[in-house]
Scaffold this motif. Structure first.
Motif, PDB file in Angstrom:
ATOM      1  N   LEU A 287       0.831  -1.214   0.000  1.00 13.86           N
ATOM      2  CA  LEU A 287       0.000   0.000   0.000  1.00 13.86           C
ATOM      3  C   LEU A 287       0.861   1.259   0.000  1.00 13.86           C
ATOM      4  O   LEU A 287       0.572   2.217  -0.722  1.00 13.86           O
ATOM      5  N   SER A 288       1.937   1.264   0.797  1.00 18.38           N
ATOM      6  CA  SER A 288       2.740   2.493   0.814  1.00 18.38           C
ATOM      7  C   SER A 288       3.479   2.656  -0.503  1.00 18.38           C
ATOM      8  O   SER A 288       3.660   3.787  -0.974  1.00 18.38           O
ATOM      9  N   GLY A 289       3.848   1.547  -1.155  1.00 16.14           N
ATOM     10  CA  GLY A 289       4.457   1.634  -2.488  1.00 16.14           C
ATOM     11  C   GLY A 289       3.496   2.282  -3.478  1.00 16.14           C
ATOM     12  O   GLY A 289       3.873   3.171  -4.244  1.00 16.14           O
ATOM     13  N   LEU A 290       2.244   1.857  -3.452  1.00 12.77           N
ATOM     14  CA  LEU A 290       1.242   2.433  -4.350  1.00 12.77           C
ATOM     15  C   LEU A 290       1.058   3.924  -4.088  1.00 12.77           C
ATOM     16  O   LEU A 290       0.953   4.728  -5.015  1.00 12.77           O
ATOM     17  N   ARG A 291       1.049   4.298  -2.824  1.00  9.97           N
ATOM     18  CA  ARG A 291       0.848   5.718  -2.499  1.00  9.97           C
ATOM     19  C   ARG A 291       2.056   6.560  -2.921  1.00  9.97           C
ATOM     20  O   ARG A 291       1.914   7.680  -3.390  1.00  9.97           O
ATOM     21  N   GLU A 292       3.260   5.985  -2.766  1.00 11.44           N
ATOM     22  CA  GLU A 292       4.452   6.723  -3.203  1.00 11.44           C
ATOM     23  C   GLU A 292       4.407   6.978  -4.705  1.00 11.44           C
ATOM     24  O   GLU A 292       4.746   8.068  -5.169  1.00 11.44           O
ATOM     25  N   HIS A 293       3.998   5.964  -5.465  1.00 12.41           N
ATOM     26  CA  HIS A 293       3.927   6.153  -6.914  1.00 12.41           C
ATOM     27  C   HIS A 293       2.906   7.213  -7.292  1.00 12.41           C
ATOM     28  O   HIS A 293       3.096   7.958  -8.242  1.00 12.41           O
ATOM     29  N   ARG A 294       1.815   7.301  -6.533  1.00 14.72           N
ATOM     30  CA  ARG A 294       0.847   8.364  -6.788  1.00 14.72           C
ATOM     31  C   ARG A 294       1.508   9.728  -6.605  1.00 14.72           C
ATOM     32  O   ARG A 294       1.237  10.671  -7.345  1.00 14.72           O
ATOM     33  N   GLY A 295       2.378   9.823  -5.596  1.00  7.17           N
ATOM     34  CA  GLY A 295       3.069  11.082  -5.327  1.00  7.17           C
ATOM     35  C   GLY A 295       3.958  11.501  -6.484  1.00  7.17           C
ATOM     36  O   GLY A 295       4.229  12.685  -6.681  1.00  7.17           O
ATOM     37  N   GLU A 296       4.419  10.508  -7.258  1.00  6.75           N
ATOM     38  CA  GLU A 296       5.232  10.831  -8.435  1.00  6.75           C
ATOM     39  C   GLU A 296       4.343  11.118  -9.650  1.00  6.75           C
ATOM     40  O   GLU A 296       4.692  11.917 -10.512  1.00  6.75           O
ATOM     41  N   ARG A 297       3.207  10.440  -9.702  1.00  6.62           N
ATOM     42  CA  ARG A 297       2.365  10.541 -10.885  1.00  6.62           C
ATOM     43  C   ARG A 297       1.535  11.824 -10.922  1.00  6.62           C
ATOM     44  O   ARG A 297       1.417  12.460 -11.975  1.00  6.62           O
ATOM     45  N   ASN A 298       0.976  12.206  -9.769  1.00  4.32           N
ATOM     46  CA  ASN A 298       0.067  13.362  -9.784  1.00  4.32           C
ATOM     47  C   ASN A 298       0.718  14.626 -10.356  1.00  4.32           C
ATOM     48  O   ASN A 298       0.097  15.303 -11.186  1.00  4.32           O
ATOM     49  N   PRO A 299       1.968  14.959  -9.987  1.00  4.46           N
ATOM     50  CA  PRO A 299       2.590  16.155 -10.584  1.00  4.46           C
ATOM     51  C   PRO A 299       2.729  16.044 -12.103  1.00  4.46           C
ATOM     52  O   PRO A 299       2.627  17.058 -12.812  1.00  4.46           O
ATOM     53  N   LEU A 300       2.939  14.820 -12.608  1.00  2.61           N
ATOM     54  CA  LEU A 300       3.052  14.650 -14.067  1.00  2.61           C
ATOM     55  C   LEU A 300       1.713  14.936 -14.739  1.00  2.61           C
ATOM     56  O   LEU A 300       1.653  15.534 -15.824  1.00  2.61           O
ATOM     57  N   ILE A 301       0.617  14.501 -14.094  1.00  5.39           N
ATOM     58  CA  ILE A 301      -0.709  14.797 -14.653  1.00  5.39           C
ATOM     59  C   ILE A 301      -0.945  16.312 -14.639  1.00  5.39           C
ATOM     60  O   ILE A 301      -1.403  16.891 -15.631  1.00  5.39           O
ATOM     61  N   LEU A 302      -0.575  16.959 -13.534  1.00  2.00           N
ATOM     62  CA  LEU A 302      -0.780  18.420 -13.438  1.00  2.00           C
ATOM     63  C   LEU A 302       0.029  19.151 -14.503  1.00  2.00           C
ATOM     64  O   LEU A 302      -0.427  20.154 -15.074  1.00  2.00           O
ATOM     65  N   LYS A 303       1.237  18.641 -14.778  1.00  2.00           N
ATOM     66  CA  LYS A 303       2.083  19.266 -15.794  1.00  2.00           C
ATOM     67  C   LYS A 303       1.402  19.185 -17.163  1.00  2.00           C
ATOM     68  O   LYS A 303       1.344  20.158 -17.900  1.00  2.00           O
ATOM     69  N   ARG A 304       0.862  18.005 -17.472  1.00  2.00           N
ATOM     70  CA  ARG A 304       0.172  17.856 -18.763  1.00  2.00           C
ATOM     71  C   ARG A 304      -1.046  18.755 -18.838  1.00  2.00           C
ATOM     72  O   ARG A 304      -1.322  19.369 -19.868  1.00  2.00           O
ATOM     73  N   LEU A 305      -1.774  18.837 -17.729  1.00  2.00           N
ATOM     74  CA  LEU A 305      -2.975  19.685 -17.723  1.00  2.00           C
ATOM     75  C   LEU A 305      -2.601  21.149 -17.954  1.00  2.00           C
ATOM     76  O   LEU A 305      -3.287  21.862 -18.698  1.00  2.00           O
ATOM     77  N   ALA A 306      -1.494  21.575 -17.346  1.00  7.26           N
ATOM     78  CA  ALA A 306      -1.059  22.968 -17.534  1.00  7.26           C
ATOM     79  C   ALA A 306      -0.742  23.209 -19.007  1.00  7.26           C
ATOM     80  O   ALA A 306      -1.133  24.234 -19.585  1.00  7.26           O
ATOM     81  N   GLU A 307      -0.061  22.229 -19.626  1.00  5.64           N
ATOM     82  CA  GLU A 307       0.275  22.358 -21.046  1.00  5.64           C
ATOM     83  C   GLU A 307      -0.985  22.424 -21.908  1.00  5.64           C
ATOM     84  O   GLU A 307      -0.995  23.017 -22.974  1.00  5.64           O
TER      85      GLU A 307
END
Ligand code: AMP
Ligand code: FE
Ligand code: FE
Ligand code: ZN
Length: 291
Positions: free
Chosen positions: A100-120
């Protein structure tokens, strides 16, 4: 002790999200809602966390509602993303906590990437806005969608997914998920009963694809299938029941309630608005005892 017909048929809901992940009611408020609706039991199944279970269990004891602790884990089975429900995990299990903590850590890496794409794409959402929306729970795409609705980029949550966030859409970023075997082994190590969530809602292109996944999961120790699910047609339920029968699996039922985030889903209202009966939970508890 055997149950009476009335007891076996009391309404339940074994798939509920709270503010610990992407639902918008607190665990205690979900218990209160279940009480208000006259349900006999609910299971808390937040994405990638068991953080809401203790509060719901405590509220259940106060109000006399049976609460089943649980979790929902995303697993990788290309091209499908399957969700595993785990019922009655023992708290503090190192193997499950690691997954579970592995999954949550990956979310912490993924969410900023989604925000970056949305900004673009001309839809800026800040980390602060996202964190405020999630309120301390596990942050996922539904939270991003909610901010997008508020900022007027999209009409509603579904529009946000269809145009930006769904798999294959403009701002989609994949995330790392454990193998089905790793997730099932972690659940079993925590003495949780592993059940495949919504087998008819995984984006499978054919029944063979579903069959292959279920065979693989059953081999790894899967115990059940969620055969009753919000929005399922009678044909889909029959397909799930037959699938469960072929692989010797028990069947469960839940709505995937997310609060007002998904307003078409009502707690305790399964396929066709029907109730899901307590006997499904009685069988689940027997499976737990056998683990
Ligand atoms: P995440 O955990 O960030 O991958 O987001 C997964 C959650 O987003 C699911 O549990 C659903 O609540 C929601 N979701 C995923 N795909 C869709 C979709 N196509 N339409 C609406 N909601 C979706
Ligand atoms: Fe969700
Ligand atoms: Fe799910
Ligand atoms: Zn769910």
């Amino acid at each position: 002790m055997s149950l009476t017909w009335e007891e076996e048929n009391r309404p339940i809901d074994l798939h509920i999200h709270t503010t610990a992940s992407d639902g918008d009611k607190s665990p205690a408020a979900c218990v209160d809602e279940a009480k208000r609706l006259g349900l006999a039991a609910i299971a808390i199944t937040d994405h990638d966390t068991t953080a809401g279970n203790a509060e719901a269990l405590a509220r259940g004891r106060e109000t006399g509602l049976e609460v089943v602790p649980g979790v929902e884990i995303s697993v990788e089975h290309p091209p499908l993303t399957a969700h595993l429900l785990g019922y009655y995990p023992e708290p503090g299990s190192p193997a499950l906590d690691a997954v579970l903590s592995g999954l949550r850590e990956h979310r912490g890496e993924r969410n900023p990437l989604i925000l970056k794409r949305l900004a673009e794409l001309g839809c800026p959402v800040s980390q602060e806005e996202l964190a405020a929306e999630a309120g301390g729970g596990v942050v996922g795409r539904p939270h991003i969608a909610a901010v997008m609705v508020r900022k007027g980029y999209v009409r509603n949550l579904q529009d946000a997914f269809d145009r930006y966030l769904a798999k294959g859409a403009a701002a989609y970023v994949d995330r790392v998920r454990p193998s089905p075997e790793a997730a099932i082994h972690a659940l079993l190590a925590a003495r949780a009963v592993p059940v495949l969530a919504h087998p008819e809602a995984m984006g499978a292109r054919s029944q063979e694809e579903v069959e292959a996944l279920v065979a693989r999961l059953a081999e790894a120790g899967l115990r059940g299938l969620e055969a009753y699910y919000h929005g399922y047609s009678p044909a889909q339920i029959s397909a799930c029941l037959a699938l469960a029968g072929r692989h010797g699996l028990l069947v469960t039922g839940g709505t995937d309630y997310h609060g007002s985030k998904k307003p078409d889903i009502q707690m305790g209202r399964g396929p066709g608005g029907m109730h899901m009966p307590y006997r499904l939970l009685a069988e689940l508890k027997k499976a737990r005892e056998r683990l």
